[in-house]
Design a protein around this motif. Structure first.
Motif, PDB file in Angstrom:
ATOM      1  N   LEU A   1      -6.737   2.011   4.654  1.00 29.45           N
ATOM      2  CA  LEU A   1      -6.126   0.993   5.521  1.00 29.45           C
ATOM      3  C   LEU A   1      -6.024   1.477   6.966  1.00 29.45           C
ATOM      4  O   LEU A   1      -6.136   0.693   7.905  1.00 29.45           O
TER       5      LEU A   1
ATOM      6  N   ILE B   1       4.703   5.424   8.112  1.00 24.19           N
ATOM      7  CA  ILE B   1       3.501   5.545   8.942  1.00 24.19           C
ATOM      8  C   ILE B   1       3.623   4.738  10.228  1.00 24.19           C
ATOM      9  O   ILE B   1       3.320   5.235  11.318  1.00 24.19           O
TER      10      ILE B   1
ATOM     11  N   HIS C   1      -2.700  -5.511   9.703  1.00 16.86           N
ATOM     12  CA  HIS C   1      -3.348  -5.170   8.444  1.00 16.86           C
ATOM     13  C   HIS C   1      -2.744  -5.957   7.292  1.00 16.86           C
ATOM     14  O   HIS C   1      -1.544  -6.251   7.291  1.00 16.86           O
TER      15      HIS C   1
ATOM     16  N   VAL D   1      -2.475   5.147  -4.466  1.00 18.13           N
ATOM     17  CA  VAL D   1      -1.678   4.691  -3.323  1.00 18.13           C
ATOM     18  C   VAL D   1      -2.084   5.416  -2.047  1.00 18.13           C
ATOM     19  O   VAL D   1      -2.339   4.798  -1.003  1.00 18.13           O
TER      20      VAL D   1
ATOM     21  N   ILE E   1      -2.750  -5.491   3.009  1.00 21.66           N
ATOM     22  CA  ILE E   1      -3.141  -4.649   1.877  1.00 21.66           C
ATOM     23  C   ILE E   1      -2.658  -5.314   0.603  1.00 21.66           C
ATOM     24  O   ILE E   1      -1.494  -5.712   0.502  1.00 21.66           O
TER      25      ILE E   1
ATOM     26  N   LEU F   1      -3.963   3.832   1.285  1.00 20.01           N
ATOM     27  CA  LEU F   1      -3.352   3.905   2.621  1.00 20.01           C
ATOM     28  C   LEU F   1      -4.286   4.607   3.607  1.00 20.01           C
ATOM     29  O   LEU F   1      -4.331   4.247   4.793  1.00 20.01           O
TER      30      LEU F   1
ATOM     31  N   THR G   1       6.615  -6.951   2.823  1.00 25.58           N
ATOM     32  CA  THR G   1       5.996  -6.851   1.508  1.00 25.58           C
ATOM     33  C   THR G   1       6.492  -7.996   0.633  1.00 25.58           C
ATOM     34  O   THR G   1       7.678  -8.339   0.662  1.00 25.58           O
TER      35      THR G   1
ATOM     36  N   THR H   1      -2.256  -5.114  -3.584  1.00 20.29           N
ATOM     37  CA  THR H   1      -2.233  -4.237  -4.759  1.00 20.29           C
ATOM     38  C   THR H   1      -2.318  -5.077  -6.029  1.00 20.29           C
ATOM     39  O   THR H   1      -1.707  -4.755  -7.041  1.00 20.29           O
TER      40      THR H   1
ATOM     41  N   SER I   1       4.899   2.257  -2.004  1.00 19.55           N
ATOM     42  CA  SER I   1       3.863   2.146  -0.974  1.00 19.55           C
ATOM     43  C   SER I   1       4.409   1.496   0.287  1.00 19.55           C
ATOM     44  O   SER I   1       4.005   1.841   1.409  1.00 19.55           O
TER      45      SER I   1
ATOM     46  N   LEU J   1       4.274   3.084   4.007  1.00 19.05           N
ATOM     47  CA  LEU J   1       3.773   2.322   5.150  1.00 19.05           C
ATOM     48  C   LEU J   1       4.803   2.296   6.274  1.00 19.05           C
ATOM     49  O   LEU J   1       4.463   2.434   7.457  1.00 19.05           O
TER      50      LEU J   1
ATOM     51  N   GLU K   1       1.995  -6.478   3.047  1.00 17.58           N
ATOM     52  CA  GLU K   1       1.609  -5.964   1.733  1.00 17.58           C
ATOM     53  C   GLU K   1       1.819  -7.040   0.680  1.00 17.58           C
ATOM     54  O   GLU K   1       2.878  -7.664   0.613  1.00 17.58           O
TER      55      GLU K   1
END
Length: 287
Positions: free
Chosen positions: A12, A37, A87, A5, A89, A9, A46, A91, A30, A34, A22
């Motif tokens: 990313l 961040i 972005h 994870v 991402i 990140l 997500t 998983t 995660s 995020l 996400e």
């Protein structure tokens, strides 16, 4: 896995104020990282296709104080954000040639898409795509390796060997001096074969008292198969059946890769356009 994870990140490179999409909420951890961040000026959405996981993640995020995270019960392939994001991402594993183009279309130029790519033959690299002004995305493998379950819409049924004979007399017999173990089992070595025969699967049987070690190649689409077994030192018996000569194609791809200096996974270039997806090896990549 915390190291995966955190490593993803870091690749990313999300920053305060960024908008992140996400695919695959899982536990929600995660998404929480995020949200921390990107901060109050950013946004994290997500999506999770499993209703139980989505509900549990939503509760965890609320308890942890991340009420601003937008948790959606949705398919990350079909149900894509209408707004633009900085972005994406993922998983979950994305099959080679099938990265959802809406991920590109809804990412701002200069934004990043981080996705674990794979083929039927092999789990591939974690690819870091950069979206261009022309609606395309291109990238190369990140340094870290990951392994994830595939997106549900990309999953295919397993193709077990079952009771099939590796020495079926119906097969055509040839010989090779290339031991199959490294080309089929080592990541960098296996990837050119995965690109050359994208629907191919492998099985490797260990040697027992009743049989030699056997390398299987199988293509469920055409019904073709091949086996490679040791005959003597430096010599292997190849049996191939069906319209595709799978070992011939695999060996040719491997030799081609060797002739180019055996470039690593990171040398391959991935390109996504509205109507085409490709993974190629630049001419000077092994030099």
């Amino acid at each position: 896995m915390p190291s995966v994870v955190v490593g993803m990140l870091a690749e990313l490179d999300a920053r305060p104020g960024h908008v992140v999409f996400e695919v695959g909420t899982g536990t929600g951890w995660s998404a929480a990282l995020l949200a921390h961040i990107v901060g109050a000026q950013g946004k994290v959405t997500t999506v999770e296709i499993d209703p139980v996981l989505a509900a549990d993640a939503r509760k965890r995020l609320e308890v942890a104080g991340f009420t601003e995270v937008d948790v959606r019960l949705a398919d990350g392939v079909a149900d894509v954000l209408p707004d633009m994001v900085d972005h994406v991402i993922a998983t979950a594993g994305v099959h080679m040639g099938q990265l959802p183009y809406p991920w590109v279309a809804h990412t701002r130029p200069g934004g990043l898409i981080l996705a674990p790519m794979r083929a039927d033959l092999a789990s591939g690299p974690l690819v870091r795509f950069v979206v261009g002004d022309d609606g395309t995305a291109s990238g190369c493998a990140a340094a870290m390796q990951v392994g994830f379950m595939e997106l549900r819409s990309h999953r295919v049924a397993s193709d077990p060997v079952g009771g099939q004979r590796f020495d079926d007399p119906a097969a055509e017999i040839t010989y090779t001096d290339l031991a199959p173990w490294v080309p089929l089992l080592a990541d960098d070595h296996r990837w050119p074969i995965a690109v050359a025969v994208p629907s191919c699967r492998i099985n490797v049987w260990e040697r027992t008292e009743d049989r030699p070690g056997v390398a299987w190649l199988r293509d469920p689409l055409s019904g073709s198969w091949a086996t490679v077994v040791p005959e003597s030192k430096g010599r292997y018996v190849v049996r191939q059946f069906g319209p595709r000569r799978l070992w011939d194609a695999a060996e040719a791809a491997y030799r081609w890769w060797q002739e180019r200096g055996e470039p690593p996974l990171s040398a391959w270039e991935w390109t996504i356009t509205p109507d085409r997806q490709s993974v190629t090896l630049p001419p000077d990549s092994g030099r």
